[in-house]
Design a protein around this motif. Structure first.
Motif, PDB file in Angstrom:
ATOM      1  N   ARG A  78     112.705  58.673  48.568  1.00  0.00           N
ATOM      2  CA  ARG A  78     113.126  60.061  48.362  1.00  0.00           C
ATOM      3  C   ARG A  78     113.223  60.382  46.876  1.00  0.00           C
ATOM      4  O   ARG A  78     113.769  59.609  46.088  1.00  0.00           O
ATOM      5  CB  ARG A  78     114.480  60.309  49.044  1.00  0.00           C
ATOM      6  CG  ARG A  78     114.837  61.778  49.100  1.00  0.00           C
ATOM      7  CD  ARG A  78     115.982  62.067  50.039  1.00  0.00           C
ATOM      8  NE  ARG A  78     115.760  61.675  51.412  1.00  0.00           N
ATOM      9  CZ  ARG A  78     115.064  62.380  52.305  1.00  0.00           C
ATOM     10  NH1 ARG A  78     114.494  63.503  51.955  1.00  0.00           N
ATOM     11  NH2 ARG A  78     114.935  61.965  53.545  1.00  0.00           N
ATOM     12  N   GLN A  79     112.688  61.522  46.502  1.00  0.00           N
ATOM     13  CA  GLN A  79     112.711  62.012  45.126  1.00  0.00           C
ATOM     14  C   GLN A  79     114.145  62.078  44.609  1.00  0.00           C
ATOM     15  O   GLN A  79     115.064  62.468  45.324  1.00  0.00           O
ATOM     16  CB  GLN A  79     112.071  63.411  45.106  1.00  0.00           C
ATOM     17  CG  GLN A  79     111.902  64.039  43.758  1.00  0.00           C
ATOM     18  CD  GLN A  79     111.351  65.459  43.889  1.00  0.00           C
ATOM     19  OE1 GLN A  79     111.800  66.211  44.739  1.00  0.00           O
ATOM     20  NE2 GLN A  79     110.401  65.791  43.050  1.00  0.00           N
ATOM     21  N   GLY A  93      99.620  48.985  47.206  1.00  0.00           N
ATOM     22  CA  GLY A  93      99.740  49.858  48.370  1.00  0.00           C
ATOM     23  C   GLY A  93      99.982  51.304  47.995  1.00  0.00           C
ATOM     24  O   GLY A  93      99.639  51.749  46.902  1.00  0.00           O
ATOM     25  N   LYS A  94     100.602  52.010  48.917  1.00  0.00           N
ATOM     26  CA  LYS A  94     100.913  53.430  48.731  1.00  0.00           C
ATOM     27  C   LYS A  94     102.406  53.586  48.469  1.00  0.00           C
ATOM     28  O   LYS A  94     103.221  52.837  48.988  1.00  0.00           O
ATOM     29  CB  LYS A  94     100.519  54.240  49.957  1.00  0.00           C
ATOM     30  CG  LYS A  94      99.024  54.263  50.169  1.00  0.00           C
ATOM     31  CD  LYS A  94      98.648  55.157  51.308  1.00  0.00           C
ATOM     32  CE  LYS A  94      97.129  55.159  51.431  1.00  0.00           C
ATOM     33  NZ  LYS A  94      96.668  56.148  52.397  1.00  0.00           N
ATOM     34  N   PHE A  95     102.729  54.576  47.668  1.00  0.00           N
ATOM     35  CA  PHE A  95     104.112  54.931  47.354  1.00  0.00           C
ATOM     36  C   PHE A  95     104.247  56.410  47.687  1.00  0.00           C
ATOM     37  O   PHE A  95     103.764  57.259  46.944  1.00  0.00           O
ATOM     38  CB  PHE A  95     104.395  54.658  45.874  1.00  0.00           C
ATOM     39  CG  PHE A  95     105.840  54.803  45.493  1.00  0.00           C
ATOM     40  CD1 PHE A  95     106.651  53.681  45.387  1.00  0.00           C
ATOM     41  CD2 PHE A  95     106.394  56.040  45.211  1.00  0.00           C
ATOM     42  CE1 PHE A  95     107.984  53.791  45.019  1.00  0.00           C
ATOM     43  CE2 PHE A  95     107.727  56.175  44.843  1.00  0.00           C
ATOM     44  CZ  PHE A  95     108.518  55.038  44.751  1.00  0.00           C
ATOM     45  N   LYS A  96     104.850  56.708  48.831  1.00  0.00           N
ATOM     46  CA  LYS A  96     105.009  58.103  49.268  1.00  0.00           C
ATOM     47  C   LYS A  96     106.366  58.600  48.806  1.00  0.00           C
ATOM     48  O   LYS A  96     107.394  58.013  49.134  1.00  0.00           O
ATOM     49  CB  LYS A  96     104.901  58.202  50.783  1.00  0.00           C
ATOM     50  CG  LYS A  96     105.047  59.623  51.303  1.00  0.00           C
ATOM     51  CD  LYS A  96     104.927  59.658  52.815  1.00  0.00           C
ATOM     52  CE  LYS A  96     105.054  61.051  53.357  1.00  0.00           C
ATOM     53  NZ  LYS A  96     103.917  61.891  53.102  1.00  0.00           N
ATOM     54  N   LEU A  97     106.357  59.687  48.060  1.00  0.00           N
ATOM     55  CA  LEU A  97     107.592  60.282  47.571  1.00  0.00           C
ATOM     56  C   LEU A  97     107.877  61.535  48.392  1.00  0.00           C
ATOM     57  O   LEU A  97     107.030  62.427  48.493  1.00  0.00           O
ATOM     58  CB  LEU A  97     107.463  60.633  46.092  1.00  0.00           C
ATOM     59  CG  LEU A  97     108.765  60.927  45.373  1.00  0.00           C
ATOM     60  CD1 LEU A  97     109.679  59.704  45.387  1.00  0.00           C
ATOM     61  CD2 LEU A  97     108.493  61.326  43.941  1.00  0.00           C
ATOM     62  N   THR A  98     109.066  61.581  49.002  1.00  0.00           N
ATOM     63  CA  THR A  98     109.452  62.715  49.836  1.00  0.00           C
ATOM     64  C   THR A  98     110.454  63.597  49.094  1.00  0.00           C
ATOM     65  O   THR A  98     111.061  63.175  48.113  1.00  0.00           O
ATOM     66  CB  THR A  98     110.056  62.245  51.183  1.00  0.00           C
ATOM     67  OG1 THR A  98     111.227  61.470  50.923  1.00  0.00           O
ATOM     68  CG2 THR A  98     109.042  61.408  51.957  1.00  0.00           C
ATOM     69  N   LEU A  99     110.621  64.802  49.589  1.00  0.00           N
ATOM     70  CA  LEU A  99     111.443  65.819  48.937  1.00  0.00           C
ATOM     71  C   LEU A  99     112.933  65.446  48.974  1.00  0.00           C
ATOM     72  O   LEU A  99     113.459  65.016  49.997  1.00  0.00           O
ATOM     73  CB  LEU A  99     111.231  67.170  49.623  1.00  0.00           C
ATOM     74  CG  LEU A  99     111.874  68.380  48.979  1.00  0.00           C
ATOM     75  CD1 LEU A  99     111.307  68.608  47.577  1.00  0.00           C
ATOM     76  CD2 LEU A  99     111.614  69.603  49.838  1.00  0.00           C
ATOM     77  N   GLU A 100     113.596  65.655  47.852  1.00  0.00           N
ATOM     78  CA  GLU A 100     115.046  65.474  47.755  1.00  0.00           C
ATOM     79  C   GLU A 100     115.712  66.781  48.193  1.00  0.00           C
ATOM     80  O   GLU A 100     115.361  67.852  47.710  1.00  0.00           O
ATOM     81  CB  GLU A 100     115.424  65.150  46.307  1.00  0.00           C
ATOM     82  CG  GLU A 100     116.899  65.117  46.048  1.00  0.00           C
ATOM     83  CD  GLU A 100     117.226  64.885  44.581  1.00  0.00           C
ATOM     84  OE1 GLU A 100     118.254  64.271  44.316  1.00  0.00           O
ATOM     85  OE2 GLU A 100     116.458  65.344  43.716  1.00  0.00           O
ATOM     86  N   TYR A 101     116.693  66.694  49.078  1.00  0.00           N
ATOM     87  CA  TYR A 101     117.371  67.891  49.538  1.00  0.00           C
ATOM     88  C   TYR A 101     118.669  68.139  48.803  1.00  0.00           C
ATOM     89  O   TYR A 101     119.033  69.286  48.544  1.00  0.00           O
ATOM     90  CB  TYR A 101     117.641  67.806  51.056  1.00  0.00           C
ATOM     91  CG  TYR A 101     116.362  67.719  51.844  1.00  0.00           C
ATOM     92  CD1 TYR A 101     115.468  68.775  51.883  1.00  0.00           C
ATOM     93  CD2 TYR A 101     116.021  66.559  52.525  1.00  0.00           C
ATOM     94  CE1 TYR A 101     114.286  68.695  52.580  1.00  0.00           C
ATOM     95  CE2 TYR A 101     114.835  66.466  53.233  1.00  0.00           C
ATOM     96  CZ  TYR A 101     113.973  67.545  53.258  1.00  0.00           C
ATOM     97  OH  TYR A 101     112.802  67.451  53.952  1.00  0.00           O
ATOM     98  N   THR A 102     119.412  67.087  48.466  1.00  0.00           N
ATOM     99  CA  THR A 102     120.659  67.239  47.760  1.00  0.00           C
ATOM    100  C   THR A 102     120.425  66.931  46.297  1.00  0.00           C
ATOM    101  O   THR A 102     119.958  65.862  45.946  1.00  0.00           O
ATOM    102  CB  THR A 102     121.726  66.279  48.318  1.00  0.00           C
ATOM    103  OG1 THR A 102     121.878  66.542  49.703  1.00  0.00           O
ATOM    104  CG2 THR A 102     123.041  66.448  47.598  1.00  0.00           C
ATOM    105  N   LYS A 103     120.739  67.884  45.425  1.00  0.00           N
ATOM    106  CA  LYS A 103     120.511  67.706  43.996  1.00  0.00           C
ATOM    107  C   LYS A 103     121.799  67.845  43.238  1.00  0.00           C
ATOM    108  O   LYS A 103     122.718  68.462  43.632  1.00  0.00           O
ATOM    109  CB  LYS A 103     119.499  68.707  43.476  1.00  0.00           C
ATOM    110  CG  LYS A 103     118.146  68.477  44.128  1.00  0.00           C
ATOM    111  CD  LYS A 103     117.127  69.415  43.544  1.00  0.00           C
ATOM    112  CE  LYS A 103     115.797  69.164  44.259  1.00  0.00           C
ATOM    113  NZ  LYS A 103     114.701  69.778  43.652  1.00  0.00           N
TER     114      LYS A 103
END
Length: 166
Positions: free
Chosen positions: A18-19, A156-166
């Motif tokens: 997660r970002q 491999g792959k590094f998938k970064l997903t959206l951060e919801y709490t900032k």
């Protein structure tokens, strides 16, 4: 978390993260998997780069929603990790190394390679799929030859997903 399969001598490990959150992973690696001899990191360095995997996630990663890349992978590293910038730590098993902040839980375990990306660095990356490979560069006395030995224990792959709490 991660998918693992072995390709030649390289383990293919895909990460989803997660970002904006600190990324920490410990990896055990033996120089000779057949003998099981422990990897001695003395004199070795490590390097790893995250590069865009051809497309960018639609959730605001960039205005167009796609990466401007040639072929499958962008030539520009989104993030560089090395032993020199302390984002990769090499240590002998069961030894305490000089680790970057926020890695205390990795000091007493049997990991040879510790990868650390600070939360602020992860927050600065676009939500996207990246490719990476981790390279270990040996000292001149490891094997004879004009160039240092380079091993790639994981990729491999590094998938970064959206951060919801900032």
């Amino acid at each position: 978390m991660a998918r693992t399969k072995v390709l030649d001598d390289t383990a293919i490990i895909d990460f989803t993260h997660r970002q904006g959150k600190t990324f920490r992973r410990g990896i055990r690696w033996t120089k000779d998997p057949a003998s099981g001899e422990a990897f001695d990191p003395t004199g070795w360095t490590a390097r790893m780069m995250l590069r865009l995997d051809g497309t960018v996630d639609d959730e605001g990663a960039n205005e167009a929603g796609t990466a401007d890349v040639d072929e499958d992978t962008d030539d520009t590293a989104a993030l560089t990790l090395t032993t020199e910038n302390n984002r990769i730590v090499l240590q002998a098993p069961s030894l305490t190394a000089d680790l970057p902040e926020d890695t205390a839980d990795y000091t007493e375990v049997d990991y040879h390679i510790i990868i650390v990306i600070e939360a602020t660095a992860v927050a600065g990356l676009a939500v996207a799929d990246y490719l990476y490979d981790l390279e270990l560069v040996g000292p001149a006395d490891v094997e004879p030859g004009p160039e240092p030995v380079v091993h790639c224990p994981i990729a491999g792959k590094f998938k970064l997903t959206l951060e919801y709490t900032k």
